[in-house]
Each structure stands twice: as structure tokens, then as C-alpha cells.
Design an enzyme around this catalytic site. Structure first.
Site, PDB file in Angstrom:
ATOM      1  N   PRO A   2      12.067  -0.770  -2.163  1.00 34.28           N
ATOM      2  CA  PRO A   2      12.607  -1.072  -0.744  1.00 34.28           C
ATOM      3  C   PRO A   2      12.944  -2.431  -0.506  1.00 34.28           C
ATOM      4  O   PRO A   2      12.052  -3.190  -0.632  1.00 34.28           O
ATOM      5  CB  PRO A   2      12.193  -0.225   0.553  1.00 34.28           C
ATOM      6  N   GLU A   3      14.204  -2.343   0.057  1.00 28.39           N
ATOM      7  CA  GLU A   3      14.811  -4.335   0.072  1.00 28.39           C
ATOM      8  C   GLU A   3      15.526  -3.301   1.871  1.00 28.39           C
ATOM      9  O   GLU A   3      15.479  -2.677   2.130  1.00 28.39           O
ATOM     10  CB  GLU A   3      16.177  -4.604  -1.060  1.00 28.39           C
ATOM     11  N   ARG A 112       1.062   3.017  -5.243  1.00 27.78           N
ATOM     12  CA  ARG A 112       0.855   1.841  -5.592  1.00 27.78           C
ATOM     13  C   ARG A 112      -0.351   1.238  -4.724  1.00 27.78           C
ATOM     14  O   ARG A 112      -0.592   0.093  -5.234  1.00 27.78           O
ATOM     15  CB  ARG A 112       1.452   0.610  -6.232  1.00 27.78           C
TER      16      ARG A 112
END
Ligand code: ZN
Length: 279
Positions: A2-3, A112
Site C-alpha cells: 500500500p502507498e 508478512r
């Protein structure tokens, strides 16, 4: 990964879903995600009984504003939130669960486990890391061609790593940095200090437009995010260089190249984005 546009979409979704809910208790299954306070048990105690009033965003961070606390959350590579009824089974990748008093829970899932959560007393978050060193928001008046020029002159780095480090401007990650540099016709390895003022003006516009268009697209697919489905392919159809190695440049037809810049896979058009060296 995500940005800014994706985080903005998550923020808007959360504002539709969880405002006004009160935390009954917090269940922490992977304590390392909790960075502040260091003791995850203390984190859970501080959150109990707090009502959520608003979800904000600063750069790529989500800010959950409760009665007296602010939770600063970074999704990093794979973090996501979803709201579920309590009777929905919890999957093994869910690491933090905010159990609300209305039989729903907000679940933080992160395959992660790179995401982070910092809890602050309201108002304290701006004076402390991770927020205090962030640069200007791309859509604010404090981000301008002039502010970008100052950042460029202060660094010895290439333009791409400078844009990634969140001090010249916040919100860009690997994908939108490549897209903005393509739009501005600037080679990612150009030393930032060598950019001319016209190039910096073009780059400033390219950053604002690239992120702005992506936010608009995110807004139109908001339901996809709620269900956490279709994450891949989200904005990808609109990307011009990122992930398009060997494919024709949409502007000139030259094959897009992929190189490593500061360890990050970087896509560019070798014909449109000429590398200019200052000396
Ligand atoms: Zn091209």
C-alpha cells in the site's frame, strides 16, 4: 504494497465502517506488531473502553483517533483491516483483534507481519516518531515546486531514493514513484541536485497528479477493499511503467526497462526518461 492512494482508500472505508464503536478488549496474537508501548499487555489495557471517533491519514500511516488515544498504524507490505462479526472464524494471519462492544471486531491481518502499531496520548503523536519526521502531504500547500527544489538541493542522492524516503513528500512508494518519474520524463537515477527548475516543476505536478488519480480510482473500488478481495489488479490496469518490463512504452513504444535503484526494482522508459548528468 500500500502507498498513499491505497491507505487513503482504507481510511475512507474504515470511516464508513467503524466510527462510534467502543473497544471492549484487544487480543494480540503477535506482540511484535505493537511498537508503543513496548508491552503489548499495556497496549491492550490502554485501549479498553475507548470509542473511535475518526480515522485519519498522514503519509502512509493510518491514525485511529479514540477518546483520549491515537493509534498510528502502518500496513507496510501486506497489512489489512477488516470488520467482521464475532462469529466469523479468525484466520491464522490475523494478529491483532479489536473486539468492539457491539459483537463485531476489527481484525488486523498481515501475512508478512511487517506492519506496526504505535499508541499515543492524543496530541502526543505529532511530536514523536514515526510521524514527527515526515515531509509535507502531496495535496497540501506545503508541498510545492519550491519545497521540492529545496529537498533536491540538500541531497546527494538520486531522485528516486529521495522520493521514497518520505521527507521531500509523503505517500510515494515504489510503484507511484516510478509512475511519477515516467510522467515527468525523468530518469530514476538522475541525481536530485542536478534537476533543473522546469524539471522540478514538472515532477511536482506529476507526483500530485499520479497520486490524485490513484486516490480517485481507489475511491471508486472501495467495496473491493472492504472484502479484502481483488487487491492485485487494483490500480494496476492504469499503471504505465511499473510491472511492465519489456512491454511497449505507452508514449513512444520503446520497451520498458527494469533496473535496481537502491535495491528496489525500478521501471522506466529508456527513450522518454533520458538520464541527464550535471557535469
Ligand atoms: Zn517512452
Amino acid at each position: 504494497m500500500p502507498e498513499l492512494p491505497e491507505v487513503e482508500t482504507v481510511k475512507r472505508t474504515l470511516n464508513e465502517l467503524v466510527i462510534g464503536k467502543t473497544v471492549g478488549h484487544v487480543e494480540i496474537r503477535w506482540p511484535k506488531i505493537i511498537r508503543r508501548p513496548q508491552d503489548a499487555g499495556e497496549f491492550a489495557r490502554l485501549m479498553a473502553g475507548e470509542t473511535l471517533h475518526h480515522v485519519g491519514r498522514r503519509g502512509k500511516f493510518l491514525l485511529f483517533c479514540f477518546d483520549s488515544k491515537v493509534l498510528v498504524s502502518h500496513l507496510r507490505m501486506e497489512g489489512r483491516y477488516r470488520l467482521d462479526r464475532e462469529n466469523v472464524p479468525v484466520d491464522p494471519y490475523t494478529h491483532v483483534i479489536f473486539h468492539f462492544t457491539d459483537d463485531t471486531s476489527l481484525r488486523y491481518r498481515d501475512v508478512r507481519k511487517f506492519g506496526t502499531m504505535h499508541l499515543f496520548r492524543k496530541g502526543e503523536e505529532w511530536r514523536m516518531l514515526p510521524l514527527k519526521e515526515l515531509g509535507p502531504e502531496p495535496f497540501s500547500n506545503s508541498f510545492s515546486a519550491e519545497s521540492l527544489a529545496l529537498s533536491c538541493r540538500k541531497t546527494t542522492r538520486a531522485v528516486k531514493p529521495m522520493l521514497l524516503d518520505q521527507r521531500a513528500v509523503v505517500g510515494l512508494g515504489n510503484i507511484y514513484t516510478d509512475e511519477a518519474l515516467f510522467r515527468a520524463r525523468i530518469h530514476p537515477l538522475t541525481p536530485a541536485a542536478d534537476l533543473t527548475m522546469p524539471q522540478i516543476k514538472t515532477l511536482h505536478e506529476a507526483i500530485v497528479e499520479t497520486l490524485g488519480e490513484a486516490v480517485k480510482m481507489g475511491g471508486s473500488t472501495i467495496r473491493t477493499f472492504v472484502n479484502s478481495r481483488g487487491h492485485a489488479g487494483f490500480f494496476q490496469q492504469k499503471l504505465q511503467v511499473y510491472g511492465r518490463k519489456g512491454m511497449p512504452c505507452p508514449r513512444c513504444g520503446t520497451a520498458i526497462e527494469k533496473i535496481k535503484v537502491g535495491g528496489r526494482g525500478t521501471h522506466f522508459c529508456p527513450a522518454c526518461q533520458i538520464r541527464v548528468t550535471g557535469s
